[in-house]
Design a protein around this motif. Structure first.
Motif, PDB file in Angstrom:
ATOM      1  N   PHE A 200       0.859  -1.195   0.000  1.00  0.00           N
ATOM      2  CA  PHE A 200       0.000   0.000   0.000  1.00  0.00           C
ATOM      3  C   PHE A 200       0.886   1.233   0.000  1.00  0.00           C
ATOM      4  CE2 PHE A 200      -3.122   3.096   1.363  1.00  0.00           C
ATOM      5  CZ  PHE A 200      -4.321   2.603   0.856  1.00  0.00           C
ATOM      6  N   LEU A 201       0.433   2.265  -0.707  1.00  0.00           N
ATOM      7  CA  LEU A 201       1.192   3.508  -0.853  1.00  0.00           C
ATOM      8  C   LEU A 201       0.393   4.670  -0.277  1.00  0.00           C
ATOM      9  CD1 LEU A 201       3.714   4.899  -2.449  1.00  0.00           C
ATOM     10  CD2 LEU A 201       1.950   5.499  -4.100  1.00  0.00           C
ATOM     11  N   VAL A 202       1.073   5.541   0.459  1.00  0.00           N
ATOM     12  CA  VAL A 202       0.483   6.796   0.929  1.00  0.00           C
ATOM     13  C   VAL A 202       1.327   7.937   0.371  1.00  0.00           C
ATOM     14  CG1 VAL A 202      -0.249   8.156   2.910  1.00  0.00           C
ATOM     15  CG2 VAL A 202      -0.226   5.658   3.061  1.00  0.00           C
ATOM     16  N   ALA A 203       0.697   8.834  -0.354  1.00  0.00           N
ATOM     17  CA  ALA A 203       1.423   9.957  -0.955  1.00  0.00           C
ATOM     18  C   ALA A 203       1.081  11.250  -0.236  1.00  0.00           C
ATOM     19  CB  ALA A 203       1.087  10.076  -2.440  1.00  0.00           C
ATOM     20  N   CYS A 204       2.064  11.840   0.405  1.00  0.00           N
ATOM     21  CA  CYS A 204       1.949  13.154   1.047  1.00  0.00           C
ATOM     22  C   CYS A 204       2.965  14.056   0.363  1.00  0.00           C
ATOM     23  CB  CYS A 204       2.221  13.053   2.545  1.00  0.00           C
ATOM     24  SG  CYS A 204       1.153  11.908   3.436  1.00  0.00           S
ATOM     25  N   SER A 205       2.756  14.273  -0.931  1.00  0.00           N
ATOM     26  CA  SER A 205       3.805  14.860  -1.762  1.00  0.00           C
ATOM     27  C   SER A 205       3.637  16.348  -2.022  1.00  0.00           C
ATOM     28  CB  SER A 205       3.922  14.096  -3.086  1.00  0.00           C
ATOM     29  OG  SER A 205       2.673  13.774  -3.624  1.00  0.00           O
ATOM     30  N   GLY A 206       2.703  17.003  -1.302  1.00  0.00           N
ATOM     31  CA  GLY A 206       2.649  18.456  -1.291  1.00  0.00           C
ATOM     32  C   GLY A 206       2.582  19.110  -2.662  1.00  0.00           C
ATOM     33  N   LEU A 207       3.644  19.809  -3.025  1.00  0.00           N
ATOM     34  CA  LEU A 207       3.701  20.538  -4.288  1.00  0.00           C
ATOM     35  C   LEU A 207       3.623  19.639  -5.507  1.00  0.00           C
ATOM     36  CD1 LEU A 207       6.432  23.035  -3.126  1.00  0.00           C
ATOM     37  CD2 LEU A 207       4.244  23.751  -4.110  1.00  0.00           C
ATOM     38  N   MET A 208       3.853  18.354  -5.323  1.00  0.00           N
ATOM     39  CA  MET A 208       3.797  17.400  -6.434  1.00  0.00           C
ATOM     40  C   MET A 208       2.601  16.448  -6.320  1.00  0.00           C
ATOM     41  SD  MET A 208       6.377  18.425  -8.116  1.00  0.00           S
ATOM     42  CE  MET A 208       7.756  19.532  -7.766  1.00  0.00           C
ATOM     43  N   ALA A 209       1.604  16.803  -5.513  1.00  0.00           N
ATOM     44  CA  ALA A 209       0.487  15.897  -5.233  1.00  0.00           C
ATOM     45  C   ALA A 209      -0.260  15.476  -6.491  1.00  0.00           C
ATOM     46  CB  ALA A 209      -0.470  16.550  -4.245  1.00  0.00           C
ATOM     47  N   ASP A 210      -0.507  16.410  -7.399  1.00  0.00           N
ATOM     48  CA  ASP A 210      -1.251  16.068  -8.612  1.00  0.00           C
ATOM     49  C   ASP A 210      -0.427  15.179  -9.546  1.00  0.00           C
ATOM     50  OD1 ASP A 210       0.465  18.249  -8.949  1.00  0.00           O
ATOM     51  OD2 ASP A 210      -0.735  19.138 -10.554  1.00  0.00           O
ATOM     52  N   ARG A 211       0.875  15.385  -9.559  1.00  0.00           N
ATOM     53  CA  ARG A 211       1.729  14.564 -10.430  1.00  0.00           C
ATOM     54  C   ARG A 211       1.831  13.138  -9.904  1.00  0.00           C
ATOM     55  NH1 ARG A 211       6.286  19.284 -11.627  1.00  0.00           N
ATOM     56  NH2 ARG A 211       4.900  20.543 -12.952  1.00  0.00           N
ATOM     57  N   GLN A 353      -1.310  25.052  -3.512  1.00  0.00           N
ATOM     58  CA  GLN A 353      -2.750  25.281  -3.498  1.00  0.00           C
ATOM     59  C   GLN A 353      -3.450  24.408  -4.539  1.00  0.00           C
ATOM     60  OE1 GLN A 353      -4.845  27.428  -1.500  1.00  0.00           O
ATOM     61  NE2 GLN A 353      -6.248  26.005  -2.527  1.00  0.00           N
ATOM     62  N   ALA A 354      -4.322  23.528  -4.080  1.00  0.00           N
ATOM     63  CA  ALA A 354      -5.125  22.735  -5.013  1.00  0.00           C
ATOM     64  C   ALA A 354      -6.238  23.606  -5.573  1.00  0.00           C
ATOM     65  CB  ALA A 354      -5.705  21.513  -4.315  1.00  0.00           C
ATOM     66  N   VAL A 355      -6.354  23.609  -6.900  1.00  0.00           N
ATOM     67  CA  VAL A 355      -7.381  24.380  -7.597  1.00  0.00           C
ATOM     68  C   VAL A 355      -8.188  23.421  -8.465  1.00  0.00           C
ATOM     69  CG1 VAL A 355      -7.798  26.206  -9.296  1.00  0.00           C
ATOM     70  CG2 VAL A 355      -6.009  26.501  -7.570  1.00  0.00           C
ATOM     71  N   MET A 356      -9.516  23.546  -8.416  1.00  0.00           N
ATOM     72  CA  MET A 356     -10.376  22.684  -9.218  1.00  0.00           C
ATOM     73  C   MET A 356     -10.509  23.239 -10.638  1.00  0.00           C
ATOM     74  SD  MET A 356     -10.821  20.546  -6.845  1.00  0.00           S
ATOM     75  CE  MET A 356     -11.957  19.374  -7.601  1.00  0.00           C
ATOM     76  N   LYS A 357     -11.042  22.429 -11.538  1.00  0.00           N
ATOM     77  CA  LYS A 357     -11.187  22.856 -12.935  1.00  0.00           C
ATOM     78  C   LYS A 357     -12.068  24.090 -13.089  1.00  0.00           C
ATOM     79  CE  LYS A 357     -10.274  18.563 -15.445  1.00  0.00           C
ATOM     80  NZ  LYS A 357     -10.841  17.517 -16.340  1.00  0.00           N
ATOM     81  N   ASP A 358     -13.024  24.262 -12.151  1.00  0.00           N
ATOM     82  CA  ASP A 358     -13.902  25.425 -12.245  1.00  0.00           C
ATOM     83  C   ASP A 358     -13.265  26.697 -11.694  1.00  0.00           C
ATOM     84  OD1 ASP A 358     -13.946  25.044  -9.511  1.00  0.00           O
ATOM     85  OD2 ASP A 358     -16.101  24.645  -9.376  1.00  0.00           O
ATOM     86  N   HIS A 375      -3.900   9.298  -1.409  1.00  0.00           N
ATOM     87  CA  HIS A 375      -3.143  10.506  -1.734  1.00  0.00           C
ATOM     88  C   HIS A 375      -3.719  11.707  -0.999  1.00  0.00           C
ATOM     89  CE1 HIS A 375      -1.171   8.599  -5.331  1.00  0.00           C
ATOM     90  NE2 HIS A 375      -2.186   7.782  -5.116  1.00  0.00           N
ATOM     91  N   VAL A 376      -2.854  12.421  -0.277  1.00  0.00           N
ATOM     92  CA  VAL A 376      -3.237  13.695   0.333  1.00  0.00           C
ATOM     93  C   VAL A 376      -3.022  14.753  -0.740  1.00  0.00           C
ATOM     94  CG1 VAL A 376      -2.873  15.301   2.235  1.00  0.00           C
ATOM     95  CG2 VAL A 376      -2.497  12.848   2.587  1.00  0.00           C
ATOM     96  N   CYS A 377      -4.111  15.191  -1.368  1.00  0.00           N
ATOM     97  CA  CYS A 377      -4.002  16.095  -2.517  1.00  0.00           C
ATOM     98  C   CYS A 377      -3.957  17.563  -2.115  1.00  0.00           C
ATOM     99  CB  CYS A 377      -5.178  15.869  -3.459  1.00  0.00           C
ATOM    100  SG  CYS A 377      -5.288  14.174  -4.083  1.00  0.00           S
ATOM    101  N   ASN A 378      -4.547  17.888  -0.971  1.00  0.00           N
ATOM    102  CA  ASN A 378      -4.506  19.259  -0.479  1.00  0.00           C
ATOM    103  C   ASN A 378      -4.417  19.216   1.032  1.00  0.00           C
ATOM    104  OD1 ASN A 378      -4.705  22.136  -1.316  1.00  0.00           O
ATOM    105  ND2 ASN A 378      -6.481  22.153   0.052  1.00  0.00           N
TER     106      ASN A 378
END
Length: 403
Positions: A200-211, A353-358, A375-378
């Motif tokens: 199992f993987l947990v991603a707390c990658s901050g500035l690279m969360a979306d990548r 900062q996580a920003v949505m498509k809208d 994944h912690v995305c924000n």
């Protein structure tokens, strides 16, 4: 090949807190932290103002409000247990105009909703507490404190390793593949590819969360947009210019809190941060450009929408970033004695900062999942304050995902 039960990507305070608490829960499991830098807390954790937030601003019932309230006491208890220097100096939110005074009263009501002890001060009471601060009223929040979060993170990492956890510094994740048996991780270390396997993987990658989510093909509607927070430091002669942390009353229509005076745990005082559009995700210098980061932003519809929605304030922030007297004016509003010469260089920070498509900014915690990853995305401010309850929450989500 190195095989683990859990791999946590990210050596910031959220990732390290999660790994440590996961190792405590499952002492027989093999757990590893992968961090691309040579030490912990090199990005958001190590570039913030070091404030232990009480949770004044946050929407009642939100994860931010919940985590922050729990996190204040948890952080202080952790510091006490491990002899980490902290100070509960308290915070004053200062109103300088009638409109700000109205907003201040709304914030005071929110304190009550969030269960935060706060005290209203009139102009005379404010002047008595802070002779160098000008305002027509203030909210005093006693719980707010200061600490060095990098020290906190390093101590958590030590505890993690004492329990048998593995730390892989200087390992940059360059590829992830998920299958029915687990996650295949490829990390780059000293120019060589290092293969790793994890159940199992947990991603707390901050500035690279979306990548990180994109590596696994997880469909999401957000992208990380970097915002630079630029600080100045006051000269040592001003180390006692304030007795508390001094914050302006935020404009509810704006996404960030505004420039404030922060007593640091080393005895110095900083001014900031502002919020300037960043053109490089890890751009801590004065001029920072990343072609890859710019192309990613330009190709994301949410970037153009958030730019349009905040165009005027964005121009003002950019202007003040380049024109020091403009920046100074935002501080002189409540601390008129400061001069241009008092604003000395200090390292900038980057908000992921996580920003949505809208075009909407995500102001609460945001997660994404696949069958074998979380994944912690924000992880917005006050993520550092809230790192211990966030880590516990993530551990609960992992347990639920695997049940």
């Amino acid at each position: 090949m190195n095989t683990f039960d859990y791999i946590i990507i990210g050596g910031g305070i959220v990732g390290v807190s999660t790994a440590w608490q996961l190792q405590k829960r499952f002492p027989q499991k093999k757990i590893a932290i992968i961090e691309k830098e040579s030490e912990f807390a090199c990005h958001q954790t190590g570039h913030n103002s070091g404030v232990i937030h009480a949770g004044v601003y946050y929407q009642p019932g939100s994860l931010k409000a919940k985590f922050c309230k729990e996190g204040v006491q948890a952080t202080i208890e952790f510091c006490k247990e491990h002899q980490i220097h902290y100070e509960q100096c308290g915070k004053l939110l200062v109103a300088t105009t009638p409109l700000e005074h109205e907003r201040m009263l709304s914030l005071y009501a929110r304190c009550a909703e969030n269960g935060i002890e706060a005290e209203l001060l009139d102009q005379a009471q404010l002047k008595q507490r802070e002779p160098n601060i000008s305002g027509i009223g203030a909210i005093f929040v006693k719980q707010t404190g200061i600490v060095n979060y990098q020290q906190v993170t390093i101590k958590m990492a030590e505890r993690f390793q004492q329990l048998g956890g593995t730390v892989l510094l200087n390992h940059e994740v360059v590829d992830l593949v998920e299958n029915d048996d687990g996650i295949h991780v490829v990390a780059l270390h000293n120019g060589q590819q290092v293969p790793l396997e994890s159940d199992f993987l947990v991603a707390c990658s901050g500035l690279m969360a979306d990548r990180t989510t994109k590596m696994l093909g997880i469909k999401t509607d957000f992208q990380i947009i970097p915002f630079r927070g630029e600080y100045y430091q006051l000269p040592a002669k001003h180390n006692h210019i304030v007795n508390h942390l001094i914050y302006p009353i935020p404009d509810p229509d704006l996404p960030f809190l505004g420039v404030h005076l922060t007593r640091m745990i080393d005895g110095s005082v900083t001014v900031g941060p502002n919020a300037v559009q960043g053109w490089k995700r890890e751009g801590y210098g004065k001029i920072n450009i990343s072609f890859k980061d710019i192309v990613d932003m330009m190709g994301f519809s949410g970037f153009w929408r958030v730019l349009k929605n905040n165009f005027k304030v964005g121009l003002i922030e950019t202007f003040n970033s380049w024109w020091k007297p403009g920046y100074l004016k935002t501080v002189q509003k409540y601390c008129p004695s400061l001069t241009l010469n008092d604003l000395q260089p200090y390292p900038a920070g980057i908000r992921a900062q996580a920003v949505m498509k809208d075009g909407s900014m995500v102001h609460d915690f945001l997660f994404a999942q696949s069958p074998r990853s979380l994944h912690v995305c924000n992880a917005p401010s006050p993520a550092a304050t809230s790192a211990l309850p966030i880590g516990a929450y993530i551990c609960d989500k992992i347990t639920k995902a695997q049940s």
